[in-house]
Design an enzyme around this catalytic site. Structure first.
Site, short mmCIF file in Angstrom:
data_model
loop_
_atom_site.label_atom_id
_atom_site.label_comp_id
_atom_site.label_asym_id
_atom_site.label_seq_id
_atom_site.Cartn_x
_atom_site.Cartn_y
_atom_site.Cartn_z
N LEU A 164 29.81 12.25 -82.04
CA LEU A 164 29.62 12.96 -83.42
C LEU A 164 29.94 14.36 -83.47
O LEU A 164 29.40 15.11 -82.52
CB LEU A 164 28.19 12.48 -83.99
CG LEU A 164 27.83 13.24 -85.24
CD1 LEU A 164 28.78 12.81 -86.61
CD2 LEU A 164 26.40 12.86 -85.51
N SER A 165 30.63 14.88 -84.31
CA SER A 165 30.77 16.17 -84.52
C SER A 165 31.22 17.02 -83.49
O SER A 165 32.52 16.67 -82.97
CB SER A 165 29.68 16.75 -85.08
OG SER A 165 29.48 18.01 -85.85
#
Length: 496
Positions: A164-165
């Site tokens: 994520l991210s």
């Protein structure tokens, strides 16, 4: 002082404004109402264990792992990378990966970085000293994979990475640098491989202002592992359309990058709609098998899509940057084939051919397939879970929900019960309309869950754009969802 130590010290004192991926994210989190802030991480959860001595660890990372009891040898392995200001424990607790590790049988490694590497505990996806093959954090993660293969007996042909991210940015870098290690990847609210080589360049990537052709994006992957000609990892790309931290243009760039690497062009082979107002586009390889999939979640902000609940397609829990929309972990696992168990091989039976949908009603789906020579029975799976075992080559699945999409595979088994290879997946949607859902929460919680959005300090319902008042935890409303992703105010009464 050694250059590597000096570099890490400089990272620790770097200004927040200069850090690329989460400056906007942390600014939002810092001004958010305290009642919705992420809880402090306590001791590591019972099922998550820290592993030490996994290698020389040039990237100064920690390794945590979740290994289901009784996991057999040659099971798949998933590496899951947290986002900025998160921990491995938060990703373990909220992402849903442990649920499917138990259900489908695989181990999960959760690498963890810290402020010693990056002032905001981000993986350094934008620094070639950490993101290239054999370097820094990327090398440490590769060592974790090697350790898992040796200690858990993980199947080296079925190793996958997701993040994520900033963890998504590092995921893309790992797929490019180690295509011989990872069979597939999933990038959630992340960046293309090698989009930036500095913190300054990372800002341009984050805002989506880096404009390259598919071939130029693809060249960044090819340059990460010179001379490598395949097979390439199969890549899933998840992105919220209302993500103001990582611009949705990055999902397009990721699609361009990996379809170019596969040599398959940027026109989808198929497009369909999933729960949570999600649009999935599939890009098949030359054999007709999905190589790249994009998942666009309408109205969702920056975070990993989860969908709490006990259903097979539901997973995770909502928290900061874990947003209630759809269980991205389930759909990623199905895309990788984790729901299929150990692939057939040797003398195992082949996959049944000709699986097709022969009829649908509001509560049933009828299927048929071609017989497999030597098959004693057939197992029908819906969305990865076994629903029937039959000696027939037809089956009707009943008791379903109207207006809902289901996915089926069939596996043949011999007289000893040994399963063969699963068939290609088919999709069926029941007739009628899916029932409405009702949600009562504060305006802040509605936004965090992806049911509403903000503009100039006020909140508006996704879909209807009805005004809900100020963006805070003190104003609460009930929203009715119907159809999926379309919310209307229902404070006077909400009937599912």
């Amino acid at each position: 002082m050694r250059p590597s130590i000096l570099r890490r010290l400089l990272r620790r004192v770097a200004s927040t404004a200069a850090l690329a991926l989460v400056a906007a994210t942390l600014s939002t989190a810092a001004t958010a109402p305290p009642a919705s802030a992420a809880p402090a991480t306590a001791a590591v959860a019972g099922g998550l264990q820290q592993v030490t001595g996994f290698g020389t660890n040039p990237g100064n990372l920690q390794m945590f792992a979740y290994v289901p009891d009784g996991l057999p040898a040659n099971a798949p392995l998933v590496v899951a990378l947290h986002g900025c200001a998160q921990t491995s424990d938060a990703y373990y607790t909220n992402s849903g990966w442990p649920k499917y590790a138990d259900l489908w049988g695989f181990a999960v490694v959760f690498p963890q970085t810290s402020a010693a590497n990056n002032a905001l505990s981000c993986f350094n996806w934008f620094d070639q000293a950490d993101s290239g093959r054999g370097r820094g954090e990327a090398a440490s993660i590769a060592q974790m994979v090697a350790y898992a293969k040796q200690q858990y007996g993980s199947d080296g042909q079925r190793v996958y990475v997701t993040g994520l991210s900033a963890g998504g940015g590092m995921t893309a870098d790992l797929l490019a640098a180690y295509p011989d290690v990872f069979a597939g990847g999933s990038v959630a609210s992340g960046l293309p491989a090698q989009c930036a080589t500095s913190q300054v360049g990372a800002s341009a990537c984050q805002t989506g202002t880096v404009k390259l052709t598919p071939a130029q994006w693809g060249d960044k992957v090819r340059a990460s592992r010179p001379g490598y000609s395949g097979p390439w990892p199969r890549v899933a790309i998840w992105q919220g359309t209302a993500d103001y931290t990582v611009n949705p243009a990055n999902a397009t760039a990721l699609r361009d990058q990996w379809t170019d690497v596969w040599g398959i062009g940027q026109t989808p082979s198929s497009t369909d709609t999933l729960p949570g107002n999600t649009t999935r586009s599939t890009y098949d390889d030359a054999s007709g098998r999905p190589a790249v999939q994009t998942y666009s979640v309408s109205g969702m902000g920056h975070g990993l899509a989860v969908n709490p609940g006990s259903g097979t397609e539901q997973c995770g829990s909502t928290a900061t940057y874990f947003l209630n929309a759809i269980c991205s972990t389930y759909h990623t696992g199905v895309f990788w084939g984790l729901d299929q168990g150990t692939p057939g091989g040797g003398d195992h039976l082949p996959a049944p051919s000709g699986l097709r949908v022969t009829g649908v009603t509001a509560d049933s789906v009828s299927l048929s397939w071609n017989a497999v020579e030597g098959a004693d029975s057939y197992t029908v799976r819906r969305d990865g879970a076994k629903v029937a075992s039959t000696t027939s080559t037809t089956y009707t699945d009943r008791g379903l929900t109207a207006g809902t999409t289901y996915r089926y595979t069939v596996t043949a088994a011999d007289a000893s019960g040994t399963p063969g290879t699963a068939s290609p997946q088919v999709t069926a949607t029941t007739t009628g309309s899916a029932p409405a859902r009702c949600f009562t929460a504060s305006n802040y919680a509605h936004v965090a869950a992806g049911r509403a959005h903000t503009m100039l300090g006020f909140v508006y319902a996704n879909g209807s754009n009805q005004s809900m008042g100020l963006y805070n935890i003190f104003i609460a409303h009930t929203l009715r969802e119907s159809p999926a992703g379309h919310f209307v105010l229902a404070d006077t009464g909400c009937t599912p």
